[in-house]
Design an enzyme around this catalytic site. Structure first.
Site, short mmCIF file in Angstrom:
data_model
loop_
_atom_site.label_atom_id
_atom_site.label_comp_id
_atom_site.label_asym_id
_atom_site.label_seq_id
_atom_site.Cartn_x
_atom_site.Cartn_y
_atom_site.Cartn_z
N PHE A 1 8.35 1.75 3.14
CA PHE A 1 8.23 3.05 3.79
C PHE A 1 7.64 2.84 5.18
O PHE A 1 6.84 1.91 5.38
CB PHE A 1 7.27 3.96 3.01
CG PHE A 1 7.77 4.35 1.64
CD1 PHE A 1 8.37 5.59 1.43
CD2 PHE A 1 7.63 3.49 0.56
CE1 PHE A 1 8.83 5.95 0.16
CE2 PHE A 1 8.09 3.84 -0.70
CZ PHE A 1 8.69 5.08 -0.90
N THR B 1 10.45 -0.62 -2.42
CA THR B 1 10.87 0.16 -1.26
C THR B 1 9.84 0.03 -0.15
O THR B 1 8.64 0.04 -0.40
CB THR B 1 11.07 1.65 -1.64
OG1 THR B 1 12.17 1.71 -2.55
CG2 THR B 1 11.41 2.51 -0.43
#
Ligand code: PEP
Ligand code: MN
Length: 566
Positions: free
Chosen positions: A178, A176
């Site tokens: 961010f 992921t």
């Protein structure tokens, strides 16, 4: 005033956002957990925290649309990014068989990343809630039997839960990205920057094309294009674009000015440093960048100067491999016994050559051929080393033997048949010993260099590359010695380059002319097979120089070395 940065994240303690924060700031950060992404934005806008961290995209499920929508409405700037691997575990208060599970709680994004696992369960209710770590907290508080949470390993520790299963995600490489948001833009202008913008296009044919053309005209590399629906105008879109470069770079400034003409609405979300981990991944996809860290470790661009491998000892003196000297390594194909090795070592010593070769572990094509004396051979090599004051090199064929062989020799050898034995390369990379890496008989130059990269990436930079011939349709020689590899490798890498004309040709008459050619082509040295009685050799006698050929070989090569120095 707090000295440590205060950062709002979405999620409880133990969330992946917390992991991302620690990856970005280290332990020196105060994390303020918030229930929702809106709350994170509010905390930063209201001054409760200096910065906020929000997930923006995942490698499995794509963009996190709520974050995109919030960025549009907020005045906050993106000031950084961080990418972290995500691995999900199934957590419960007590261990029980996974097939008995009745309820699973987690964040919707986490649930969609584990779809294959969830589909395999029968009679299990899937309940989306605000956070992965929040689901772990819920399980630990409510103590519901036969219920579980999908969350991180850290969450299991924090909330004292049992791990029923690990790695639930559909694909192992789940990551992921961010973003870090703040009130003010980041003034530090990092060389490797990225800029994010959002815009709407003019209502006319080719509108998006015209926007993208501006980036092409200014030579700006786009890294992401995403569209989100316009909330007020049905079937109109907001386009979110990421590209390489900083808003203060001249070409970016000019492109953005031109973009104003081509858009109805344009907002710069921020210019910020590219996450370093992501840069590494970009190299794997062959990205080209001026930043040196994008070049592979073997490349000359990365290091800027040639690697010199030096061997030194009080009794043997110092030798430098690379850096302009022409080094000869000589000795028998295999260590066969004391008499054979010592007679050959004596010949080598007398000739002034300082490195003795000899195979103790032999990678033979047939299992019935002589396989080498193994540790006994290494012991003999060590004895010859002491007796004749030489350095020694010997091949290692298995990762399990690296430590053993390294204990005896000065240089490890990786043979052609093992050039792509990646486990062996990694093990050698961990060793402190110099290594001579032979080109595989069907390996391209690129594959050869990537094998060296395996060793380099583990921290061992002392690598000698050795061209030893490749398989072609030509049967007259044992292999076709690819001497063009020498100048090509010299252009590409800082590592010293050797040639093995013995295995390269399989013919002792060709060793001298090919060695001279290697020297003229720019090689840093040669490795040749020598045997005091080649006709009785247990391996490769046909390509081994005998004593008198060896003496004239040394004389002629030394003569040429001197001429080239003039
Ligand atoms: C050797 O040098 O002993 C050897 C086996 O060579 P290669 O790996 O190049 O065949
Ligand atoms: Mn050999």
């Amino acid at each position: 005033m707090d000295l440590l940065p205060k950062v709002a994240i979405q999620g409880e303690e133990g969330s992946f956002s917390q992991e991302a924060c620690i990856k970005y700031w280290g332990e020196s950060v105060i994390i303020i957990p918030k229930m929702s992404s809106d709350d994170v934005i509010e905390a930063v806008e209201g001054g409760e925290t200096d910065q906020g961290l929000l997930p923006i995209e995942n490698s499995l499920i794509g963009s996190i649309s709520t974050t995109y929508d919030l960025l549009l409405e907020s005045q906050l700037q993106i000031v950084g990014e961080v990418i972290t691997p995500i691995s999900h575990c199934l957590l419960a208060i007590k261990k029980f068989p996974v097939k008995e599970i009745k309820k699973i709680y987690s964040h919707p994004v986490a649930l969609s990343q584990c779809s294959t696992f969830l589909e395999s369960l029968k009679d299990c209710e899937i309940i989306p809630i605000y956070d992965t770590a929040g689901s772990a907290l819920k399980i630990s508080k409510d103590k519901e039997p036969k219920s579980a949470a999908i969350a991180s390993k850290i969450a299991a520790k924090i909330y004292n839960l049992e791990i029923l299963a690990e790695r639930l995600e559909d694909y192992p490489n789940n990551q992921t990205r961010f973003i870090i948001i703040a009130k003010k833009e980041d003034k530090a202008h990092d060389k490797a920057s990225k800029t994010s913008i959002v815009f709407t296009t003019l209502h006319q044919p080719g509108a998006l094309y015209k926007v993208l053309k501006v980036f092409n005209d200014y030579g700006i590399n786009l890294t992401k294009l995403e569209s989100r629906p316009h909330k007020a105008e049905t079937w109109r879109s907001y386009f979110y674009l990421d590209f390489d470069g900083h808003r203060r770079d001249t070409n970016v400034k000019e492109a953005l000015d031109e973009l104003k003409e081509q858009t109805n609405f344009l907002k710069i979300l921020g210019s910020y440093p590219v996450w370093m981990g992501a840069k590494k991944a970009a190299y794997e996809h062959q990205a080209v960048d001026e930043d040196k860290s994008h070049h592979p470790l073997f490349s000359i661009e990365r290091k800027g100067k040639g690697t010199i491998i030096s061997l030194s000892s009080k009794t043997r003196g110092e030798i430098k491999i690379g850096g302009g000297d022409f080094t000869i390594i000589a000795g028998p194909c295999s260590v066969e016994g004391r008499k054979q090795l010592f007679k050959t070592a004596n010949l080598i010593k007398e000739s002034g050559v300082k490195i003795l070769r000899g195979g103790a572990f032999k990678p033979r094509t047939s299992p019935y051929s002589f396989q080498g004396l193994e540790e006994e051979g290494l012991k003999l090599l060590k004895e010859a080393k002491e007796t004749y004051s030489l350095y020694i090199i010997s091949e290692v064929v298995s990762p399990a033997d690296v430590e053993l062989v390294a204990r005896y020799v000065d240089i490890l050898q990786v043979g052609a048949r093992n050039m792509q034995n990646f486990t062996l390369l990694k093990e050698i990379g961990q060793s402190k010993k110099p290594v001579l890496l032979k080109r595989g008989m069907s390996a391209t130059i690129k594959e050869f260099l990537l094998s060296a990269e395996y060793i380099l990436s583990q921290g061992n930079e002392q690598i000698i590359l050795c061209e030893r011939g490749i398989r072609t349709f030509e049967p007259t020689t044992r292999n076709t010695l690819d001497l063009s590899a020498v100048p090509i490798l010299k252009q590409k890498t800082h590592l010293p380059v050797f040639v093995d004309p013995s295995h390269g040709t399989g013919n002792r008459d060709l060793i001298l002319p090919m060695s001279k050619a290697a020297l003229v082509a720019g090689a840093d040295g040669v490795i040749v097979e020598v045997h005091f009685q080649p006709d009785s050799a247990m391996s490769d006698g046909i390509q081994s120089l005998d004593s008198s050929m060896y003496r004239s070989f040394i004389k002629e090569v030394s003569w040429l070395v001197d001429r080239l120095k003039e």
